[in-house]
Design a protein around this motif. Structure first.
Motif, short mmCIF file in Angstrom:
data_model
loop_
_atom_site.label_atom_id
_atom_site.label_comp_id
_atom_site.label_asym_id
_atom_site.label_seq_id
_atom_site.Cartn_x
_atom_site.Cartn_y
_atom_site.Cartn_z
N SER A 243 -41.87 28.25 4.75
CA SER A 243 -42.19 29.65 4.47
C SER A 243 -40.93 30.50 4.57
CB SER A 243 -43.26 30.16 5.43
OG SER A 243 -42.77 30.26 6.76
N HIS A 244 -40.02 30.14 5.47
CA HIS A 244 -38.75 30.87 5.58
C HIS A 244 -37.88 30.59 4.36
CE1 HIS A 244 -39.40 32.25 9.72
NE2 HIS A 244 -39.91 31.06 9.96
N VAL A 245 -37.93 29.35 3.87
CA VAL A 245 -37.18 29.00 2.67
C VAL A 245 -37.65 29.85 1.50
CG1 VAL A 245 -36.69 27.15 1.00
CG2 VAL A 245 -36.76 26.63 3.45
N LEU A 246 -38.96 30.02 1.38
CA LEU A 246 -39.50 30.80 0.27
C LEU A 246 -39.17 32.29 0.40
CD1 LEU A 246 -43.02 29.14 -0.17
CD2 LEU A 246 -40.90 28.68 -1.39
N LEU A 247 -39.05 32.77 1.63
CA LEU A 247 -38.63 34.16 1.82
C LEU A 247 -37.18 34.35 1.37
CD1 LEU A 247 -40.14 35.07 5.31
CD2 LEU A 247 -40.71 36.12 3.12
N LEU A 248 -36.35 33.34 1.62
CA LEU A 248 -34.93 33.45 1.30
C LEU A 248 -34.63 33.15 -0.16
CD1 LEU A 248 -33.60 31.66 4.51
CD2 LEU A 248 -33.35 34.09 3.98
N THR A 249 -35.42 32.26 -0.77
CA THR A 249 -35.20 31.88 -2.17
C THR A 249 -36.52 31.87 -2.92
OG1 THR A 249 -35.36 29.54 -1.55
CG2 THR A 249 -33.14 30.48 -1.67
N TYR B 180 -39.82 17.83 10.73
CA TYR B 180 -41.24 17.96 11.08
C TYR B 180 -42.10 17.04 10.22
CZ TYR B 180 -40.56 22.02 14.16
OH TYR B 180 -40.20 22.84 15.20
N SER B 181 -41.77 16.94 8.94
CA SER B 181 -42.57 16.09 8.04
C SER B 181 -42.48 14.62 8.44
CB SER B 181 -42.11 16.28 6.59
OG SER B 181 -42.43 17.56 6.11
N THR B 182 -41.29 14.18 8.81
CA THR B 182 -41.12 12.78 9.21
C THR B 182 -41.85 12.49 10.52
OG1 THR B 182 -39.02 13.29 10.33
CG2 THR B 182 -38.90 12.55 8.05
N CYS B 183 -42.16 13.54 11.27
CA CYS B 183 -42.92 13.38 12.53
C CYS B 183 -44.41 13.68 12.32
CB CYS B 183 -42.36 14.31 13.60
SG CYS B 183 -40.66 13.94 14.09
N ASN B 184 -44.81 13.82 11.04
CA ASN B 184 -46.21 14.11 10.68
C ASN B 184 -46.68 15.46 11.22
OD1 ASN B 184 -46.45 11.59 9.38
ND2 ASN B 184 -46.97 10.59 11.30
N GLN B 185 -45.77 16.37 11.45
CA GLN B 185 -46.13 17.72 11.89
C GLN B 185 -46.04 18.65 10.68
OE1 GLN B 185 -44.01 18.96 15.43
NE2 GLN B 185 -44.10 16.90 16.32
N TYR B 186 -47.00 18.51 9.79
CA TYR B 186 -46.92 19.18 8.50
C TYR B 186 -47.14 20.68 8.59
CZ TYR B 186 -46.95 14.42 6.81
OH TYR B 186 -46.62 13.11 6.60
N THR B 187 -47.93 21.12 9.55
CA THR B 187 -48.11 22.56 9.71
C THR B 187 -46.80 23.23 10.11
OG1 THR B 187 -50.42 22.25 10.36
CG2 THR B 187 -49.39 24.34 10.93
N SER B 188 -46.07 22.59 11.02
CA SER B 188 -44.76 23.12 11.42
C SER B 188 -43.78 23.05 10.26
CB SER B 188 -44.22 22.34 12.62
OG SER B 188 -45.05 22.50 13.75
N ALA B 189 -43.86 21.98 9.47
CA ALA B 189 -42.99 21.85 8.29
C ALA B 189 -43.27 22.98 7.31
CB ALA B 189 -43.21 20.50 7.62
N GLN C 111 -44.44 25.94 8.03
CA GLN C 111 -43.89 27.18 8.58
C GLN C 111 -42.40 27.29 8.30
OE1 GLN C 111 -45.00 26.90 12.71
NE2 GLN C 111 -47.11 27.56 12.35
N SER C 112 -41.68 26.17 8.41
CA SER C 112 -40.24 26.18 8.09
C SER C 112 -40.02 26.50 6.62
CB SER C 112 -39.62 24.83 8.45
OG SER C 112 -39.74 24.56 9.83
N ALA D 259 -48.47 21.68 2.06
CA ALA D 259 -49.75 22.29 2.40
C ALA D 259 -50.90 21.33 2.09
CB ALA D 259 -49.94 23.60 1.62
N TYR D 260 -50.78 20.61 0.99
CA TYR D 260 -51.81 19.63 0.63
C TYR D 260 -51.90 18.54 1.71
CZ TYR D 260 -54.50 16.27 -2.12
OH TYR D 260 -55.48 15.39 -2.55
N THR D 261 -50.77 18.04 2.15
CA THR D 261 -50.75 17.00 3.17
C THR D 261 -51.28 17.53 4.50
OG1 THR D 261 -48.78 16.08 2.09
CG2 THR D 261 -49.33 15.23 4.26
N ALA D 262 -51.02 18.82 4.77
CA ALA D 262 -51.50 19.43 6.00
C ALA D 262 -53.00 19.73 5.95
CB ALA D 262 -50.73 20.73 6.28
N GLY D 263 -53.60 19.60 4.76
CA GLY D 263 -55.04 19.82 4.63
C GLY D 263 -55.44 21.24 4.28
N ASP D 264 -54.44 22.10 4.00
CA ASP D 264 -54.75 23.48 3.61
C ASP D 264 -54.84 23.53 2.08
OD1 ASP D 264 -54.94 26.22 3.22
OD2 ASP D 264 -53.54 26.71 4.84
N ILE D 265 -55.98 23.10 1.55
CA ILE D 265 -56.12 22.95 0.10
C ILE D 265 -56.10 24.29 -0.64
CG2 ILE D 265 -57.48 21.88 -1.73
CD1 ILE D 265 -56.19 19.96 0.31
#
Length: 301
Positions: free
Chosen positions: A172-178, A158-167, A169-170, A192-198
């Motif tokens: 977030s699952h990593v953080l739930l697991l680890t 997702y990041s390589t496709c500039n879809q940072y919000t979707s990245a 979200q993915s 989150a910074y790149t996605a603009g969610d400061i």
């Protein structure tokens, strides 16, 4: 035999450290392979053959990889691990289409073969079939939810496709697991910074600082940020300055994360922590490189 024993010891160290070291592994591995000792040392011998096969593929010596795979196949005929190694060799020597057909045939026999499924996804991605890779990876994660590497791969796609919000979200699952891995927290903060969610970004950067800074027995004033902590403080500084320059960002969080209070104090603290990190004596009394540039940057923004 001394050379063989030394090579085996070094290769075992590489395995323990999860260090691919392909050329070194190949050079040392060939010594062991020629000695024919691998067949007589039990489990370590089979682990060595797998390690050498991968290294041989990496350095382009498919003849040696074939030899290792033949020995492994004779011992573990039908093993999923051997099937996977054969697929990797096929990827290196044949067309992507041939590799996909091989993987699909194996998946038709066992649809829950996680290793083969992941190899198939990697081939789709290398072929540029990103949508197919995402589709397959999403299905894979529906089946194997706890596969952290899979979620990280999806975030990377997702990041390589500039879809940072979707990245994000993915991740977030990593953080739930680890939840205790600060590197993943830092990755989520940067995404989150790149996605603009400061507001979310600064929260995650501060979390990374909290996870990696000095332990509770050391006062903050007496500690020196190092490594990942310095990077996290950089992120805190960037976020704080953006929130100070544009107050609208505090109320534009896609995740509905509230901006922290006392942004000015957080900005000052980040500046102080970065100054400490870059003012501390390095080896042989040398001042950390980049200190002047850091101080000028901190003063400007």
């Amino acid at each position: 035999m001394a050379d063989v024993a030394s090579a085996l010891q070094k290769l075992a160290t590489y395995r323990t450290q999860n260090n691919r070291a392909s050329q070194e592994t190949f050079d040392r591995g060939v010594i062991v392979l020629k000695s024919d000792v691998a067949k007589t040392i039990g489990e370590e011998g089979w682990a060595f053959l797998e390690q050498l096969a991968l290294a041989a593929i990496d350095v382009g010596r498919t003849d040696v990889a074939d030899q290792c795979l033949q020995l492994l196949s004779d011992k573990f005929h039908g093993s999923p691990r051997v099937d996977c190694l054969e697929g990797i060799l096929l990827e290196a020597t044949q067309t992507p289409e041939a590799a996909l057909k091989y993987y699909q045939d194996l998946l038709n026999e066992d649809s829950a073969n996680a290793a083969i499924w992941k190899r198939q996804i990697s081939v789709y991605r290398r072929m540029g079939k990103v949508e197919k890779a995402v589709e397959e990876l999403s299905q894979f994660l529906d089946t194997f939810y706890t596969d952290v590497e899979g979620w990280l791969e999806l975030a990377d796609i997702y990041s390589t496709c500039n879809q940072y919000t979707s990245a994000l979200q993915s991740l977030s699952h990593v953080l739930l697991l680890t939840p205790q891995n600060p590197f993943y927290v830092l990755q989520a903060a940067e995404t989150a910074y790149t996605a603009g969610d400061i507001p979310l970004s600064i929260r995650m950067f501060l979390m990374a600082v909290d996870m990696t800074d000095a332990d509770d027995s050391v006062a903050l004033a007496d500690s020196t940020p190092t490594g990942i902590t310095v990077r996290a403080w950089y992120g805190v500084k960037l976020c704080a300055r953006r929130l100070l320059k544009d107050t609208r960002l505090s109320n534009s969080s896609a995740s509905q994360t509230p901006a922290p209070k006392n942004i000015n104090l957080i900005d000052e603290l980040a500046t102080e922590r970065l100054r400490v990190a870059y003012s501390s004596p390095g080896k042989k009394g040398e001042i950390a490189q980049g200190r002047d540039e850091l101080f000028a940057w901190a003063a400007l923004i």
